[in-house]
Design a protein around this motif. Structure first.
Motif, PDB file in Angstrom:
ATOM      1  N   TRP A 122       0.815  -1.219   0.000  1.00 57.83           N
ATOM      2  CA  TRP A 122       0.000   0.000   0.000  1.00 57.83           C
ATOM      3  C   TRP A 122       0.841   1.259   0.000  1.00 57.83           C
ATOM      4  N   LEU A 123       2.082   1.163   0.427  1.00 56.35           N
ATOM      5  CA  LEU A 123       2.959   2.332   0.416  1.00 56.35           C
ATOM      6  C   LEU A 123       3.347   2.701  -1.022  1.00 56.35           C
ATOM      7  N   ALA A 124       3.472   1.671  -1.866  1.00 54.62           N
ATOM      8  CA  ALA A 124       4.034   1.885  -3.204  1.00 54.62           C
ATOM      9  C   ALA A 124       3.262   2.916  -4.036  1.00 54.62           C
ATOM     10  N   PRO A 125       1.915   2.781  -4.202  1.00 54.18           N
ATOM     11  CA  PRO A 125       1.238   3.773  -5.040  1.00 54.18           C
ATOM     12  C   PRO A 125       1.345   5.181  -4.479  1.00 54.18           C
ATOM     13  N   VAL A 126       1.337   5.292  -3.148  1.00 61.34           N
ATOM     14  CA  VAL A 126       1.428   6.626  -2.534  1.00 61.34           C
ATOM     15  C   VAL A 126       2.765   7.273  -2.877  1.00 61.34           C
ATOM     16  N   LEU A 127       3.844   6.488  -2.731  1.00 59.50           N
ATOM     17  CA  LEU A 127       5.178   7.025  -3.022  1.00 59.50           C
ATOM     18  C   LEU A 127       5.300   7.390  -4.496  1.00 59.50           C
ATOM     19  N   ALA A 128       4.745   6.535  -5.362  1.00 59.03           N
ATOM     20  CA  ALA A 128       4.889   6.775  -6.799  1.00 59.03           C
ATOM     21  C   ALA A 128       4.230   8.095  -7.183  1.00 59.03           C
ATOM     22  N   VAL A 129       3.005   8.331  -6.694  1.00 61.67           N
ATOM     23  CA  VAL A 129       2.297   9.563  -7.052  1.00 61.67           C
ATOM     24  C   VAL A 129       2.917  10.758  -6.336  1.00 61.67           C
ATOM     25  N   GLY A 130       3.235  10.561  -5.051  1.00 61.45           N
ATOM     26  CA  GLY A 130       3.776  11.673  -4.260  1.00 61.45           C
ATOM     27  C   GLY A 130       5.051  12.229  -4.858  1.00 61.45           C
ATOM     28  N   ALA A 131       5.932  11.339  -5.302  1.00 60.00           N
ATOM     29  CA  ALA A 131       7.216  11.802  -5.821  1.00 60.00           C
ATOM     30  C   ALA A 131       7.025  12.668  -7.052  1.00 60.00           C
ATOM     31  N   VAL A 132       6.003  12.360  -7.868  1.00 60.06           N
ATOM     32  CA  VAL A 132       5.798  13.153  -9.082  1.00 60.06           C
ATOM     33  C   VAL A 132       5.176  14.500  -8.728  1.00 60.06           C
ATOM     34  N   ILE A 133       4.163  14.472  -7.848  1.00 59.66           N
ATOM     35  CA  ILE A 133       3.474  15.734  -7.553  1.00 59.66           C
ATOM     36  C   ILE A 133       4.403  16.702  -6.831  1.00 59.66           C
ATOM     37  N   MET A 134       5.314  16.149  -6.011  1.00 57.82           N
ATOM     38  CA  MET A 134       6.218  17.032  -5.271  1.00 57.82           C
ATOM     39  C   MET A 134       7.123  17.830  -6.203  1.00 57.82           C
ATOM     40  N   ILE A 135       7.392  17.298  -7.401  1.00 51.40           N
ATOM     41  CA  ILE A 135       8.251  18.043  -8.333  1.00 51.40           C
ATOM     42  C   ILE A 135       7.593  19.370  -8.712  1.00 51.40           C
ATOM     43  N   TRP A 136       6.246  19.356  -8.798  1.00 52.54           N
ATOM     44  CA  TRP A 136       5.540  20.561  -9.251  1.00 52.54           C
ATOM     45  C   TRP A 136       5.725  21.735  -8.312  1.00 52.54           C
ATOM     46  N   ALA A 137       6.212  21.472  -7.096  1.00 51.30           N
ATOM     47  CA  ALA A 137       6.415  22.560  -6.139  1.00 51.30           C
ATOM     48  C   ALA A 137       7.432  23.566  -6.636  1.00 51.30           C
ATOM     49  N   VAL A 138       8.399  23.142  -7.466  1.00 50.35           N
ATOM     50  CA  VAL A 138       9.444  24.077  -7.878  1.00 50.35           C
ATOM     51  C   VAL A 138       9.321  24.488  -9.338  1.00 50.35           C
ATOM     52  N   VAL A 139       8.228  24.094 -10.019  1.00 46.66           N
ATOM     53  CA  VAL A 139       8.073  24.492 -11.417  1.00 46.66           C
ATOM     54  C   VAL A 139       7.449  25.886 -11.454  1.00 46.66           C
ATOM     55  N   PRO A 140       8.163  26.868 -12.026  1.00 42.95           N
ATOM     56  CA  PRO A 140       7.586  28.215 -12.064  1.00 42.95           C
ATOM     57  C   PRO A 140       6.498  28.295 -13.134  1.00 42.95           C
ATOM     58  N   LEU A 141       5.265  28.578 -12.719  1.00 42.73           N
ATOM     59  CA  LEU A 141       4.150  28.603 -13.666  1.00 42.73           C
ATOM     60  C   LEU A 141       4.021  29.966 -14.328  1.00 42.73           C
ATOM     61  N   SER A 142       4.348  31.020 -13.601  1.00 44.20           N
ATOM     62  CA  SER A 142       4.307  32.370 -14.141  1.00 44.20           C
ATOM     63  C   SER A 142       5.234  33.211 -13.261  1.00 44.20           C
ATOM     64  N   PRO A 143       5.487  34.474 -13.638  1.00 42.54           N
ATOM     65  CA  PRO A 143       6.437  35.253 -12.832  1.00 42.54           C
ATOM     66  C   PRO A 143       6.098  35.285 -11.350  1.00 42.54           C
ATOM     67  N   VAL A 144       4.828  35.163 -10.997  1.00 38.83           N
ATOM     68  CA  VAL A 144       4.485  35.260  -9.577  1.00 38.83           C
ATOM     69  C   VAL A 144       3.978  33.944  -9.006  1.00 38.83           C
ATOM     70  N   ALA A 145       3.731  32.962  -9.847  1.00 39.41           N
ATOM     71  CA  ALA A 145       3.135  31.734  -9.328  1.00 39.41           C
ATOM     72  C   ALA A 145       4.164  30.609  -9.340  1.00 39.41           C
ATOM     73  N   ILE A 146       4.625  30.252  -8.176  1.00 38.30           N
ATOM     74  CA  ILE A 146       5.497  29.090  -8.027  1.00 38.30           C
ATOM     75  C   ILE A 146       5.217  28.528  -6.646  1.00 38.30           C
ATOM     76  N   GLY A 147       5.191  27.200  -6.549  1.00 35.06           N
ATOM     77  CA  GLY A 147       4.885  26.582  -5.257  1.00 35.06           C
ATOM     78  C   GLY A 147       5.844  27.057  -4.206  1.00 35.06           C
ATOM     79  N   SER A 148       7.142  26.891  -4.477  1.00 31.03           N
ATOM     80  CA  SER A 148       8.141  27.366  -3.543  1.00 31.03           C
ATOM     81  C   SER A 148       9.412  27.607  -4.336  1.00 31.03           C
ATOM     82  N   ASP A 149       9.867  28.855  -4.324  1.00 30.10           N
ATOM     83  CA  ASP A 149      11.064  29.165  -5.098  1.00 30.10           C
ATOM     84  C   ASP A 149      12.297  28.825  -4.268  1.00 30.10           C
ATOM     85  N   LEU A 150      12.567  27.529  -4.134  1.00 24.21           N
ATOM     86  CA  LEU A 150      13.730  27.098  -3.367  1.00 24.21           C
ATOM     87  C   LEU A 150      15.003  27.572  -4.064  1.00 24.21           C
TER      88      LEU A 150
END
Lengths: 406, 173
Positions: A92-120
């Motif tokens: 049961w851990l496997a599907p959670v990890l698989a999806v989580g790892a992909v969605i977490m990448i979106w945190a640093v993708v800059p969508l527009s000059p002001v919209a970014i999950g977190s500008d690390l």
């Protein structure tokens, strides 16, 4: 978009002093990732149908556009068949990890000059480390299912992911070096005058190829070679649990396109993007869908490669070229300002032409040298096989039988 | 300690570290033990973020979770006996004693440094809004002959030698 946490200057993410803005940003990123996915599945199915000379989904709604929603409803109501001999925690851990790892990448993708999950300020490194976590999910699925095909599929994925991470990381370093920052927003910002595709075309191609292997899509979809290991690591999953792996794979493919656009095609950069941030969002998604279209096109055109070919392609071709590109770009970047001092500050299109020209020419020379070496290798290989045939150690395959007229 | 976002995050990551570490030691299933090692490493990465060292946190995830832990999982998948019948052996008393001594030593060091009121023991702001000067400084220090150039190159050489050695051992002929 009134809900996006709007920051005063370019590049900031949500305000860390406002816990609410962090939560809003996180939920919005999640919604964008999931919302586009519903559309992407329809988009890709329609495209693959055209590639294969079919019509694709065309029953639910106009042009079958609601097909995915019907499919999601079906998956939600489907029974999840759980094998009795599984390792529950891991399974049961496997599907959670698989999806989580992909969605977490979106945190640093800059969508527009002001919209970014977190500008690390370590955004690029964050992307690499998070995507390496996806392998854990696949491993857990392969082992937890207690199925030898799943296990073999899992082992293949790890071999593939760990290997292709090397050229992926090396080619990612080129835009990082050109921008002088690990922050994704800074990398996009630095591409205002010139996309990095012009400055580093070879790095872009390596990144895309290695990324396609990291995502494990054709021609690198050995993890689910149907004729050998059935469905690979997710063989024992059904219903919504299977849908999670499906979701992770398709979202990862789209994410790869978004990252390519961010690193090499200027991200949200476009006419009036800085003045009107919402336009940046439009440019970003237009470019991402163009990239997604090309990646899908590749996926449905090229046949699957053999596993030893895949490995030698990575270690004997992609990795050395990525290393050469890295050293070449670093040397030119150091030599260039020393020979021709440039005025500091943001260069315009004209001012960035010499730098782009030199790097582009260097890349062209590299491509030429690589093609020459490849010709040599191919010639020697042909000679070797001919010698073997002459010595009688190896017989050429018999010609195909004539087709029988019916 | 004030209850704010940092405190909650610290508690969560610390619990991950301790719980994961405990799991590695006591779980009978080797695969589960390796997964809890991942949890402990992730907690440590979170603590690095709280300590304003995001670069180190990312390297921790990349190297320890993305490479070493996956290698461990890979090896476990290829072993026959995944369930260890008895995770404890007769040396557990000795082990517990050693752990207690180490814990005591740590407490003494912390107490000497000023106890819980020391400024550097206070929770740090989450993801501080600093420029990436920390990374730039790290990068230039690593290639500065006056700083860490020699250790850095020696470490690189060592890794290369290890790599070549591993390949020459693994070769069949």
């Amino acid at each position: 978009m009134p809900n996006l946490p709007v920051a005063a200057e370019i590049g900031s993410g949500p305000n860390p002093d406002e816990p609410l803005s962090i939560i809003v940003a996180a939920v919005l990123i999640l919604l964008i990732a999931m919302g586009t996915l519903i559309f992407n599945i329809w988009f890709e199915r329609k495209q693959v149908a055209r590639v294969q000379d079919r019509l694709g989904p065309n029953r639910v709604g106009p042009w079958g556009i609601f097909q995915t929603i019907a499919d999601v409803l079906k998956l939600l109501t489907k029974e999840i068949i759980i094998p009795s001999q599984i390792d529950r925690l891991t399974y049961w851990l496997a599907p959670v990890l698989a999806v989580g790892a992909v969605i977490m990448i979106w945190a640093v993708v800059p969508l527009s000059p002001v919209a970014i999950g977190s500008d690390l300020n370590v955004g690029a490194l964050y992307f690499i480390s998070i995507s390496s976590l996806g392998a854990v999910g696949v491993l857990a699925a392969g082992w937890g299912s207690n199925n030898k095909y799943a296990l073999l599929g899992g082992l293949r994925v790890i071999a593939q992911m760990v290997s292709y991470e090397v050229p992926l990381m090396l080619s990612l370093l080129v835009p990082v070096m050109l921008a002088g920052s690990l922050s994704m927003q800074d990398i996009v910002d630095a591409q205002g005058a010139m996309w990095y595709f012009i400055l580093a075309p070879v790095a872009c191609l390596i990144f895309t190829t290695a990324g396609q292997a990291e995502v494990a899509r054709a021609p690198f979809d050995l993890i689910e070679g149907e004729s050998e290991i059935v469905a690979g690591h997710h063989i024992e999953y059904s219903g919504l649990a299977f849908a999670m792996f499906y979701l992770a794979e398709w979202l990862h493919s789209f994410t790869l396109s978004a990252l390519c656009v961010t690193l090499f095609f200027g991200g949200w950069q476009g006419p009036f993007a800085v003045e009107v941030p919402a336009l940046g969002l439009l440019w970003f998604f237009l470019k991402t869908y163009a990239g997604y279209f090309i990646l899908n096109w590749l996926r449905y055109t090229v046949p699957r490669v053999r596993i030893d070919h895949m490995m030698s392609f990575n270690w004997k071709f992609l990795t050395p070229i990525a290393l050469v590109v890295l050293v070449m770009t670093a040397t030119l970047e150091k030599l260039w300002p020393a020979l021709f001092p440039v005025d500091p500050g943001r260069p315009g299109f004209i001012q960035s032409l010499p730098r782009a020209g030199i790097l582009f020419l260097a890349n062209l020379v590299l491509v030429g040298v690589v093609i020459m070496i490849l010709r040599q290798v191919a010639r020697r290989e042909r000679q070797r096989v001919e010698d073997l045939v002459d010595e009688g150690q190896y017989s050429a395959p018999a010609p195909m039988p004539e087709p029988v007229e019916v | 300690m004030p209850i704010n976002l940092e405190t909650i995050a610290f508690t969560l990551f610390a619990a991950m570290c301790v719980g994961g570490g405990l799991g590695v030691a006591v779980l009978r299933n080797l695969f589960h033990a390796a997964l809890s090692l991942l949890l402990a490493l992730f907690g440590a990465a979170g603590l690095f973020v709280l300590l304003s060292a995001p670069f180190l946190a990312m390297v921790q995830i990349l190297v320890y979770m993305g490479a070493i832990a996956i290698l461990i999982l890979f090896v476990i998948m290829l072993t026959q006996q995944v369930i260890v019948p008895e995770p404890y052996n007769r040396q557990w008393v000795l082990g517990a004693l050693a752990a207690l001594v180490a814990l005591g030593a740590l407490f003494m060091v912390i107490a000497q440094l000023g106890g819980g009121d020391a400024p550097y023991l206070q929770p740090q702001p989450l993801a501080p809004e600093v420029s990436d000067s920390g990374i730039a400084a790290l990068g230039s220090d690593l290639v500065d002959p006056g700083r860490y150039l020699v250790p850095f190159e020696v470490a690189g050489l060592l890794l290369t030698v290890a790599l070549v050695g591993a390949i020459s051992i693994a070769r069949e002929d």
